[in-house]
Write a protein that holds these residues in place. Structure first.
Motif, mmCIF file in Angstrom:
data_model
loop_
_atom_site.group_PDB
_atom_site.id
_atom_site.type_symbol
_atom_site.label_atom_id
_atom_site.label_comp_id
_atom_site.label_asym_id
_atom_site.label_seq_id
_atom_site.Cartn_x
_atom_site.Cartn_y
_atom_site.Cartn_z
ATOM 1 N N GLY A 59 0.801 -1.226 0.000
ATOM 2 C CA GLY A 59 0.000 0.000 0.000
ATOM 3 C C GLY A 59 0.828 1.268 0.000
ATOM 4 O O GLY A 59 0.494 2.241 -0.692
ATOM 5 N N ARG A 60 1.915 1.295 0.767
ATOM 6 C CA ARG A 60 2.724 2.510 0.848
ATOM 7 C C ARG A 60 3.385 2.816 -0.488
ATOM 8 O O ARG A 60 3.477 3.982 -0.893
ATOM 9 N N LEU A 61 3.848 1.768 -1.161
ATOM 10 C CA LEU A 61 4.495 1.966 -2.453
ATOM 11 C C LEU A 61 3.482 2.467 -3.484
ATOM 12 O O LEU A 61 3.771 3.388 -4.264
ATOM 13 N N ALA A 63 0.727 4.070 -2.802
ATOM 14 C CA ALA A 63 0.331 5.432 -2.422
ATOM 15 C C ALA A 63 1.377 6.448 -2.862
ATOM 16 O O ALA A 63 1.040 7.552 -3.308
ATOM 17 N N LEU A 64 2.657 6.078 -2.759
ATOM 18 C CA LEU A 64 3.722 6.974 -3.198
ATOM 19 C C LEU A 64 3.649 7.199 -4.710
ATOM 20 O O LEU A 64 3.803 8.328 -5.191
#
Length: 444
Positions: A59-61, A63-64
Motif C-alpha cells: 500500500g505505501r508503495l 500510495a507513493l
C-alpha cells in the motif's frame, strides 16, 4: 571476422554477427513453430487475464506512486528535459557537437522502449504536452478530460499511427534529420497540432492519438509492473497478462505496423544495395528513402491485415465483436518491441554515451554541466558477441511472445479447435517475419 562495431542505428552486418547464418534462420523459425505446438498441446485454455491478474504492490508503495507530489515531480521533470533539449536546439552551436539530435533520436526515441518496459508508461507520466494542456485547463477552470466534442470511437489509434509515421520519416528520409531548424519546425508543428486536438477532444486525445505516448503505453503493457484494469491497482504481473488488457480498437494494427515497418526499412536502408540505389537512382536520396519507407510500412500493414482478417474469416465472428481481426492486433506489440531492441541495442549503448557527453555542453560554450564533456565512448562496454545474441533474441523472443499472446486471445473467444485454426495464418506470418528480421540483421 571483423570485430568492428557498426553504429548505424545499431545494426551489425553479417560479418559483425558471430553466429552461423543458416542455423540462426532455421532456429528462429523453428522456435516460433515449436512454441505454437507446445501451446496447442499444453494450453487448451488461456491463463492470461489482463483485467484481474497481478499481485498488488504494498500500500505505501502504491500510495507513493499515486501521490500528487510524485505526479507533479514527473511532470516538472518532463518539462525540464524538454526545455533543456529545446534550449540546445534554439541557442546551441550549429555544428556536429550540438546534442539535440542525440537527445531526440537516441535517448528519447530509442530509450523510450527500455524505459517503458522497466518503468511503465513514462511518456504519459512526463509528457510536456499533457502538462501544458493540464495547466491551461486549470487556468480556464476546465476538467482536462472534457473537450468541446467527444472523440469518435472510429478515430481509434489512427492519428497515433500517422504521428509515428511522420516522425520515422523525419528520422529516416529527410536530407538532414539532425538539423536544428528541421527539429524545431517539426516538433513545434507536432505540439501545436496535438494541443489543438486536445483542446477540442480533451485529454483522451493523448491516450489514443499522440504517437509517442501511445508507443510508450503499448510497450508498457509488457512491463512487470502495471495497473490492473478491473480496479486500477498497481500490481506485479506477468508481462503477457498486461498485454492481454489491450483492447481491440481501429488503427491499432496499422500503428504497430508503422513501428515494425519503419524499423525494417531502417535495417534494409543500411545495406550497400539500398545505399547504391538511393544515391545513383533517378530519384533524389530523400525521395527514394521516403518512397522506400512508405512502401515498406504499407506492405507490412497489408500483410498483417490480411493475416488478421484471414484468421477472423477462418474462425468466424464472436458475439459482440464487429471485427474479429482486431482481436489479435495486440499480439503484434511484442514483435515491434523485439525488432526495436534488436535493431537499436548497440545504437543506444554506444551513441547513448555520446549523447551524455555532448549534453554536458549544450550551448557550445565550453561548459561541463554533468562532468562528461571530456569523456569518450567506451566501445568495449558491450562485446560484439553480446550484441549479436541480443539482436537475435530480440527478434525470436518477440515473435514467440506474440504467438503466446495470440493463442491466449484465441482460446478466450473461440472453441479450442477453431482457436487453433484461427492462428494458422498468423503463425505463417510470424515465421516469415522472424526469418525476414534475421535476414535483415545478417544482410545490413
Amino acid at each position: 571476422m571483423t570485430t568492428a562495431v557498426v553504429l548505424a542505428h545499431g545494426v551489425g552486418g553479417r560479418r559483425d554477427l558471430p553466429l552461423p547464418f543458416g542455423y540462426v534462420l532455421f532456429g528462429g523459425g523453428l522456435a516460433v513453430l515449436v512454441s505454437f505446438a507446445v501451446l496447442v498441446w499444453l494450453r487448451p485454455r488461456s491463463r492470461l487475464d489482463g483485467a484481474t491478474a497481478g499481485i498488488p504492490l504494498p500500500g505505501r508503495l502504491a500510495a507513493l506512486a499515486d501521490a500528487a507530489g510524485t505526479r507533479w515531480a514527473l511532470r516538472v521533470l518532463g518539462l525540464l528535459l524538454t526545455g533543456f533539449t529545446a534550449a540546445a536546439a534554439v541557442f546551441g552551436a550549429d555544428d556536429e557537437l550540438n546534442p539535440t539530435g542525440s537527445l531526440v533520436y537516441v535517448l528519447f526515441w530509442v530509450g523510450l522502449v527500455p524505459a517503458s518496459l522497466l518503468l511503465g508508461p513514462v511518456v504519459r507520466l512526463m509528457s510536456p504536452l499533457r502538462t501544458v494542456h493540464h495547466l491551461a485547463c486549470a487556468v480556464l477552470g476546465r476538467d482536462p478530460r472534457q473537450g468541446a466534442r467527444t472523440l469518435p470511437a472510429a478515430v481509434g489509434y489512427w492519428p497515433a499511427g500517422v504521428s509515428l509515421l511522420a516522425f520515422t520519416w523525419l528520422e529516416l528520409a529527410t536530407p538532414d534529420p539532425d538539423s536544428r531548424t528541421t527539429l524545431i519546425v517539426w516538433f513545434s508543428t507536432y505540439a501545436v497540432v496535438h494541443l489543438a486536438a486536445a483542446a477540442v477532444y480533451g485529454s483522451l486525445w493523448f491516450d489514443r492519438c499522440e504517437g509517442f505516448e501511445v508507443y510508450s503505453t503499448l510497450t508498457a503493457h509488457l512491463a512487470a509492473v502495471g495497473r490492473r484494469s478491473s480496479d486500477g491497482r498497481l500490481v506485479l504481473r506477468r508481462p503477457l497478462s498486461g498485454l492481454d488488457s489491450v483492447r481491440a480498437a481501429p488503427g491499432l494494427a496499422a500503428t504497430v505496423s508503422v513501428l515494425f515497418g519503419s524499423t525494417a526499412f531502417d535495417g534494409a536502408a543500411a545495406s550497400d544495395a539500398w545505399a547504391d540505389r538511393a544515391q545513383s537512382g533517378a530519384l533524389s536520396p530523400a525521395t527514394a528513402n521516403t518512397v522506400g519507407l512508405v512502401v515498406t510500412v504499407v506492405l507490412v500493414s497489408l500483410a498483417v491485415t490480411a493475416a488478421l482478417k484471414l484468421a477472423g474469416r477462418v474462425a468466424g465472428t464472436p458475439a459482440g465483436t464487429a471485427d474479429p481481426a482486431a482481436l489479435f492486433a495486440h499480439s503484434l506489440i511484442p514483435i515491434a518491441v523485439g525488432y526495436t531492441i534488436a535493431h537499436y541495442f548497440s545504437f543506444l549503448v554506444f551513441n547513448g554515451q555520446q549523447a551524455f557527453i555532448l549534453a554536458s555542453d549544450p550551448l557550445g560554450t565550453g561548459a561541463d554541466l554533468f562532468g562528461t564533456a571530456g569523456g569518450h565512448v567506451d566501445y568495449a562496454l558491450v562485446s560484439v558477441h553480446v550484441i549479436a545474441v541480443v539482436q537475435v533474441l530480440g527478434v525470436v523472443v518477440g515473435h514467440v511472445l506474440a504467438t503466446v499472446a495470440a493463442h491466449g486471445r484465441a482460446v478466450q473467444v473461440y472453441p479450442r479447435r477453431v482457436a487453433v485454426l484461427s492462428q494458422l495464418p498468423m503463425l505463417a506470418l510470424m515465421v516469415a517475419f522472424t526469418v525476414g528480421g534475421l535476414l535483415l540483421l545478417f544482410a545490413a
